[in-house]
Scaffold this motif. Structure first.
Motif, PDB file in Angstrom:
ATOM      1  N   GLU A  16     -12.089  -0.104   0.921  1.00 32.72           N
ATOM      2  CA  GLU A  16     -10.757   0.408   0.609  1.00 32.72           C
ATOM      3  C   GLU A  16     -10.704   1.858   1.045  1.00 32.72           C
ATOM      4  OE1 GLU A  16      -9.249  -0.197  -3.298  1.00 32.72           O
ATOM      5  OE2 GLU A  16      -9.456  -2.358  -3.181  1.00 32.72           O
ATOM      6  N   LEU A  17      -9.525   2.297   1.476  1.00 35.32           N
ATOM      7  CA  LEU A  17      -9.338   3.683   1.873  1.00 35.32           C
ATOM      8  C   LEU A  17      -8.506   4.402   0.820  1.00 35.32           C
ATOM      9  CD1 LEU A  17      -8.482   3.276   5.669  1.00 35.32           C
ATOM     10  CD2 LEU A  17     -10.655   3.986   4.665  1.00 35.32           C
ATOM     11  N   THR A  18      -9.105   5.404   0.182  1.00 34.11           N
ATOM     12  CA  THR A  18      -8.358   6.232  -0.757  1.00 34.11           C
ATOM     13  C   THR A  18      -7.519   7.223   0.043  1.00 34.11           C
ATOM     14  OG1 THR A  18     -10.066   7.935  -0.872  1.00 34.11           O
ATOM     15  CG2 THR A  18     -10.232   6.088  -2.459  1.00 34.11           C
ATOM     16  N   GLY A  19      -6.593   7.876  -0.636  1.00 36.71           N
ATOM     17  CA  GLY A  19      -5.812   8.912   0.028  1.00 36.71           C
ATOM     18  C   GLY A  19      -6.712   9.989   0.618  1.00 36.71           C
ATOM     19  N   GLU A  20      -7.746  10.358  -0.115  1.00 41.75           N
ATOM     20  CA  GLU A  20      -8.674  11.379   0.368  1.00 41.75           C
ATOM     21  C   GLU A  20      -9.436  10.894   1.604  1.00 41.75           C
ATOM     22  OE1 GLU A  20     -12.394  14.137  -1.197  1.00 41.75           O
ATOM     23  OE2 GLU A  20     -11.458  12.717  -2.577  1.00 41.75           O
ATOM     24  N   GLU A  21      -9.850   9.640   1.620  1.00 44.68           N
ATOM     25  CA  GLU A  21     -10.558   9.103   2.790  1.00 44.68           C
ATOM     26  C   GLU A  21      -9.642   9.054   4.009  1.00 44.68           C
ATOM     27  OE1 GLU A  21     -13.978   6.199   0.898  1.00 44.68           O
ATOM     28  OE2 GLU A  21     -11.921   5.455   0.963  1.00 44.68           O
ATOM     29  N   ILE A  22      -8.395   8.668   3.802  1.00 45.73           N
ATOM     30  CA  ILE A  22      -7.434   8.653   4.915  1.00 45.73           C
ATOM     31  C   ILE A  22      -7.221  10.075   5.413  1.00 45.73           C
ATOM     32  CG2 ILE A  22      -5.049   8.153   5.588  1.00 45.73           C
ATOM     33  CD1 ILE A  22      -5.132   5.871   3.445  1.00 45.73           C
TER      34      ILE A  22
ATOM     35  N   ILE B 234      -0.351   5.865   1.751  1.00 47.72           N
ATOM     36  CA  ILE B 234      -0.456   5.371   0.372  1.00 47.72           C
ATOM     37  C   ILE B 234       0.935   5.014  -0.169  1.00 47.72           C
ATOM     38  CG2 ILE B 234      -1.094   5.976  -2.003  1.00 47.72           C
ATOM     39  CD1 ILE B 234      -3.524   5.448  -0.205  1.00 47.72           C
ATOM     40  N   LYS B 235       1.891   5.869   0.047  1.00 49.74           N
ATOM     41  CA  LYS B 235       3.259   5.618  -0.446  1.00 49.74           C
ATOM     42  C   LYS B 235       3.828   4.323   0.127  1.00 49.74           C
ATOM     43  CE  LYS B 235       7.918   7.440  -0.272  1.00 49.74           C
ATOM     44  NZ  LYS B 235       8.805   8.265   0.517  1.00 49.74           N
ATOM     45  N   ASP B 236       3.640   4.118   1.423  1.00 48.02           N
ATOM     46  CA  ASP B 236       4.235   2.961   2.087  1.00 48.02           C
ATOM     47  C   ASP B 236       3.491   1.655   1.841  1.00 48.02           C
ATOM     48  OD1 ASP B 236       6.211   4.534   3.174  1.00 48.02           O
ATOM     49  OD2 ASP B 236       5.270   4.697   5.148  1.00 48.02           O
ATOM     50  N   ALA B 237       2.177   1.715   1.632  1.00 53.34           N
ATOM     51  CA  ALA B 237       1.407   0.474   1.703  1.00 53.34           C
ATOM     52  C   ALA B 237       0.611   0.105   0.461  1.00 53.34           C
ATOM     53  CB  ALA B 237       0.455   0.549   2.898  1.00 53.34           C
ATOM     54  N   ASP B 238       0.508   0.974  -0.519  1.00 47.21           N
ATOM     55  CA  ASP B 238      -0.314   0.681  -1.707  1.00 47.21           C
ATOM     56  C   ASP B 238       0.445  -0.250  -2.640  1.00 47.21           C
ATOM     57  OD1 ASP B 238      -2.267   0.667  -3.639  1.00 47.21           O
ATOM     58  OD2 ASP B 238      -1.795   2.678  -4.393  1.00 47.21           O
TER      59      ASP B 238
ATOM     60  N   ASN C 162      -0.581  -2.648  -4.746  1.00 46.74           N
ATOM     61  CA  ASN C 162      -1.069  -2.810  -6.115  1.00 46.74           C
ATOM     62  C   ASN C 162      -1.174  -1.485  -6.865  1.00 46.74           C
ATOM     63  OD1 ASN C 162      -3.342  -1.680  -4.962  1.00 46.74           O
ATOM     64  ND2 ASN C 162      -4.628  -3.496  -5.214  1.00 46.74           N
ATOM     65  N   GLU C 163      -0.750  -0.399  -6.223  1.00 42.60           N
ATOM     66  CA  GLU C 163      -0.658   0.923  -6.834  1.00 42.60           C
ATOM     67  C   GLU C 163      -1.967   1.392  -7.465  1.00 42.60           C
ATOM     68  OE1 GLU C 163       2.779   0.876  -9.396  1.00 42.60           O
ATOM     69  OE2 GLU C 163       4.144   0.649  -7.700  1.00 42.60           O
ATOM     70  N   ASN C 164      -3.075   1.127  -6.776  1.00 43.59           N
ATOM     71  CA  ASN C 164      -4.369   1.595  -7.276  1.00 43.59           C
ATOM     72  C   ASN C 164      -4.822   2.887  -6.591  1.00 43.59           C
ATOM     73  OD1 ASN C 164      -5.085   0.636  -4.756  1.00 43.59           O
ATOM     74  ND2 ASN C 164      -6.845  -0.553  -5.480  1.00 43.59           N
ATOM     75  N   GLY C 165      -3.990   3.462  -5.742  1.00 46.86           N
ATOM     76  CA  GLY C 165      -4.310   4.726  -5.091  1.00 46.86           C
ATOM     77  C   GLY C 165      -5.143   4.591  -3.842  1.00 46.86           C
ATOM     78  N   SER C 166      -5.361   3.357  -3.389  1.00 49.42           N
ATOM     79  CA  SER C 166      -6.130   3.136  -2.166  1.00 49.42           C
ATOM     80  C   SER C 166      -5.582   1.920  -1.430  1.00 49.42           C
ATOM     81  CB  SER C 166      -7.617   2.953  -2.480  1.00 49.42           C
ATOM     82  OG  SER C 166      -7.814   1.807  -3.275  1.00 49.42           O
ATOM     83  N   LEU C 167      -5.977   1.791  -0.164  1.00 52.22           N
ATOM     84  CA  LEU C 167      -5.522   0.671   0.655  1.00 52.22           C
ATOM     85  C   LEU C 167      -6.689  -0.250   0.974  1.00 52.22           C
ATOM     86  CD1 LEU C 167      -3.257   2.481   3.290  1.00 52.22           C
ATOM     87  CD2 LEU C 167      -2.645   1.612   1.032  1.00 52.22           C
ATOM     88  N   ASP C 168      -6.542  -1.514   0.625  1.00 51.57           N
ATOM     89  CA  ASP C 168      -7.530  -2.488   1.063  1.00 51.57           C
ATOM     90  C   ASP C 168      -7.178  -2.896   2.495  1.00 51.57           C
ATOM     91  OD1 ASP C 168      -5.481  -4.452   0.963  1.00 51.57           O
ATOM     92  OD2 ASP C 168      -6.068  -5.053  -1.062  1.00 51.57           O
ATOM     93  N   GLU C 169      -7.958  -3.774   3.064  1.00 50.79           N
ATOM     94  CA  GLU C 169      -7.745  -4.139   4.463  1.00 50.79           C
ATOM     95  C   GLU C 169      -6.384  -4.780   4.703  1.00 50.79           C
ATOM     96  OE1 GLU C 169     -11.088  -5.684   6.738  1.00 50.79           O
ATOM     97  OE2 GLU C 169     -12.390  -5.160   5.053  1.00 50.79           O
TER      98      GLU C 169
END
Length: 108
Positions: free
Chosen positions: A50-56, A79-83, A85-92
């Protein structure tokens, strides 16, 4: 490097003025699966898939050489557009959906 150019283009997709040009460039690119793989391979610093906002943000700062402010805005937009499940990170899957949206204007 082709990957760098494509990812930099993704960063400005929310600019209405350049949206059509960006969509054209991404449609002609190497494909979303490869772009997603590059972001996951080089951006996922804790290897949790998963990519957190900080990792992105770090990915765009250190691998793409965006300014810190542009990298931060880009990460926030991802994060705003694609998260979903609102967990603060993006899965694949969330990252794939975001990239398709930025490339083709598909609904998220």
């Amino acid at each position: 490097m082709k990957i760098t150019a494509i990812i930099v283009v993704v960063c400005v997709t929310w600019s209405a003025i350049q949206a059509e040009l960006i969509h054209t460039v991404l449609r002609r690119s190497m494909g979303m699966d490869k772009l997603k793989a590059v972001m996951m391979d080089f951006g996922d610093s804790d290897d949790d898939r998963e990519l957190t906002g900080e990792e992105i943000e770090n990915f765009f700062t250190y691998f793409i050489n965006l300014s810190e402010s542009n990298a931060l805005r880009t990460a926030q937009q991802f994060i705003k557009d694609a998260d979903i499940n609102e967990n603060g990170s993006l899965d694949e899957e969330e990252l794939s959906r975001a990239l398709r949206h930025y490339a083709f204007g598909n609904q998220l």
